[in-house]
Design a protein around this motif. Structure first.
Motif, PDB file in Angstrom:
ATOM      1  N   GLU A 179     -25.419  21.465  39.697  1.00 50.84           N
ATOM      2  CA  GLU A 179     -26.758  21.275  40.252  1.00 50.84           C
ATOM      3  C   GLU A 179     -27.530  20.172  39.543  1.00 50.84           C
ATOM      4  O   GLU A 179     -28.468  19.600  40.109  1.00 50.84           O
ATOM      5  CB  GLU A 179     -27.558  22.589  40.197  1.00 50.84           C
ATOM      6  CG  GLU A 179     -27.697  23.213  38.831  1.00 50.84           C
ATOM      7  CD  GLU A 179     -26.632  24.266  38.541  1.00 50.84           C
ATOM      8  OE1 GLU A 179     -26.943  25.213  37.796  1.00 50.84           O
ATOM      9  OE2 GLU A 179     -25.507  24.121  39.080  1.00 50.84           O
ATOM     10  N   ASP A 215     -27.107  17.051  41.537  1.00 56.34           N
ATOM     11  CA  ASP A 215     -28.006  17.036  42.692  1.00 56.34           C
ATOM     12  C   ASP A 215     -29.387  16.549  42.287  1.00 56.34           C
ATOM     13  O   ASP A 215     -30.040  15.790  43.025  1.00 56.34           O
ATOM     14  CB  ASP A 215     -28.112  18.428  43.311  1.00 56.34           C
ATOM     15  CG  ASP A 215     -26.801  18.922  43.902  1.00 56.34           C
ATOM     16  OD1 ASP A 215     -25.962  18.065  44.260  1.00 56.34           O
ATOM     17  OD2 ASP A 215     -26.612  20.150  43.998  1.00 56.34           O
ATOM     18  N   GLU A 250     -31.539  13.223  43.555  1.00 55.34           N
ATOM     19  CA  GLU A 250     -32.912  13.316  44.060  1.00 55.34           C
ATOM     20  C   GLU A 250     -33.840  12.405  43.270  1.00 55.34           C
ATOM     21  O   GLU A 250     -34.654  11.677  43.853  1.00 55.34           O
ATOM     22  CB  GLU A 250     -33.397  14.762  43.977  1.00 55.34           C
ATOM     23  CG  GLU A 250     -34.819  14.958  44.477  1.00 55.34           C
ATOM     24  CD  GLU A 250     -35.293  16.393  44.355  1.00 55.34           C
ATOM     25  OE1 GLU A 250     -36.458  16.657  44.718  1.00 55.34           O
ATOM     26  OE2 GLU A 250     -34.499  17.250  43.895  1.00 55.34           O
ATOM     27  N   MET A 264     -22.258  17.369  48.572  1.00 52.53           N
ATOM     28  CA  MET A 264     -23.676  17.092  48.829  1.00 52.53           C
ATOM     29  C   MET A 264     -23.924  17.261  50.313  1.00 52.53           C
ATOM     30  O   MET A 264     -22.980  17.369  51.105  1.00 52.53           O
ATOM     31  CB  MET A 264     -24.048  15.683  48.370  1.00 52.53           C
ATOM     32  CG  MET A 264     -23.277  14.571  49.081  1.00 52.53           C
ATOM     33  SD  MET A 264     -23.581  12.943  48.370  1.00 52.53           S
ATOM     34  CE  MET A 264     -22.760  13.104  46.757  1.00 52.53           C
ATOM     35  N   ASP A 265     -25.191  17.265  50.721  1.00 55.94           N
ATOM     36  CA  ASP A 265     -25.472  17.475  52.130  1.00 55.94           C
ATOM     37  C   ASP A 265     -25.011  16.271  52.945  1.00 55.94           C
ATOM     38  O   ASP A 265     -24.862  15.157  52.436  1.00 55.94           O
ATOM     39  CB  ASP A 265     -26.951  17.763  52.361  1.00 55.94           C
ATOM     40  CG  ASP A 265     -27.858  16.570  52.076  1.00 55.94           C
ATOM     41  OD1 ASP A 265     -27.822  15.586  52.827  1.00 55.94           O
ATOM     42  OD2 ASP A 265     -28.610  16.629  51.090  1.00 55.94           O
TER      43      ASP A 265
END
Length: 352
Positions: A289, A292, A296, A325-326
């Motif tokens: 995380e 991530d 961002e 990841m998305d």
């Protein structure tokens, strides 16, 4: 779709480059400073050695088969031979002629193999006026999409002496890429602010600090104000350092605007608008995380592009190199951001 920002092709024999040199340098061949730091595992994947011998990356057809076709890569950017250290050579004219010879070889013997290949043309940073001429001479080739500068140089890249290169690159609608080559050897400066490291592990770990210096120079000296349409790519220097760098630069700018009065926006504005960073080597934090959060904080949907570093053994596989990841973020990193950096059509056949 998938774009690979860093594919290292190389020549199998120095004669491939030497034949393009002017007669006065034919007997010299290729003389370039060697990297002072040795990776104990070497640099190249041994399973990519061509069938007829030579070093990995020297068989362009094999790159097509083993990399472009295997991973369904739509575009692959050639970044060349990592030890071709033109910024670390003392002879400016010789370095410029080596750059010209490389560009001839790139166009004649590499880009013709497959329309999906893109090319990074070379210039000698110590000869910026001659380099600008090379950019205007070779930059109109449809597959040439960026100008390559080595990470190490005698003075930072924001200095006005380099601006002829940027003027020509903007005029020809080419990106400018910076890639590790000459940090700490030849006539370039020590690779860290603390001096010369003792080992490869130090050198490689600290490449990002060299990039911080170059990026701070480019932004604060006003390069992106003078050339607002110029696009920069920072290749193979990591990206986890970027959030801290932007925060610190923005904070200092608030109190020190008089030292960069040409910056009408905070420094991070220019970075997010004009600068991209390659994913290899992918950051590997303690917890997934955390990665991530890095994405961002650095606005990776705007600033990060995928790079494999093929055929180096520590490169990142296009299928597994990036952590999960998305879908929207993955599409931006693997395709959309690089399309903007290089101003590419969706279909390679439209380049011509």
């Amino acid at each position: 779709m998938l774009l690979d920002a860093d594919i290292h092709q190389r020549w199998s024999d120095d004669k491939a480059i030497v034949k393009y040199l002017p007669e006065r340098y034919q007997d010299d061949g290729i003389v370039a400073p060697e990297l002072l730091y040795r990776n104990p595992g070497g640099f190249l994947k041994q399973d990519e050695i061509p069938k007829n011998g030579g070093k990995p990356g020297s068989d362009i057809e094999k790159i097509v088969e083993d990399h472009l076709d295997r991973h369904d890569i739509d575009y692959g950017m050639f970044t060349g031979n990592s030890w071709f250290n033109l910024a670390a050579l003392p002879n400016r004219d010789y370095a410029n002629e080596l750059a010209r010879a490389y560009n001839e070889w790139l166009i004649e013997e590499c880009l013709t193999v497959d329309e999906r290949f893109l090319g990074s043309m070379y210039v000698a940073p110590k000869a910026p006026q001659k380099g600008a001429k090379l950019i205007r001479e070779y930059g109109s080739h449809p597959q040439i999409r960026q100008v390559m500068l080595p990470g190490g140089a005698e003075v930072p890249y924001g200095r006005p002496q380099y601006w002829p290169l940027y003027e020509a690159a903007e005029e020809m609608n080419l990106a400018v890429a910076i890639h590790p080559f000459s940090e700490g050897h030849g006539t370039s400066n020590p690779p860290t602010g603390a001096g010369h490291p003792n080992s490869y592990i130090e050198w490689h770990t600290l490449l990002g600090t060299y990039y911080m210096g170059q990026l701070a120079s480019i932004v604060t000296e006003g390069v992106l104000v003078e050339y607002p349409n110029l696009r920069f790519g920072f290749i193979e220097g990591g990206y986890g350092w970027l959030p801290h760098f932007m925060w610190r630069l923005d904070k200092n700018w608030k109190g020190l605007r008089s030292q960069a009065p040409w910056l009408e926006e905070k420094p991070s504005h220019y970075i997010r608008k004009n600068v991209w960073f390659a994913s290899q080597p992918v950051e590997e934090p303690e917890k997934p995380e955390y990665h991530d959060q890095i994405l961002e904080m650095m606005h990776a949907d705007e600033t990060l592009i995928f790079a494999s570093d093929y055929p180096h053994w520590d490169g990142d596989d296009p299928m597994w190199g990036l952590p999960p990841m998305d879908e929207e973020m993955e599409r931006a990193i693997k395709f959309e951001n690089a399309m903007e950096l290089w101003d590419l059509p969706a279909n390679p056949s439209e380049l011509n």
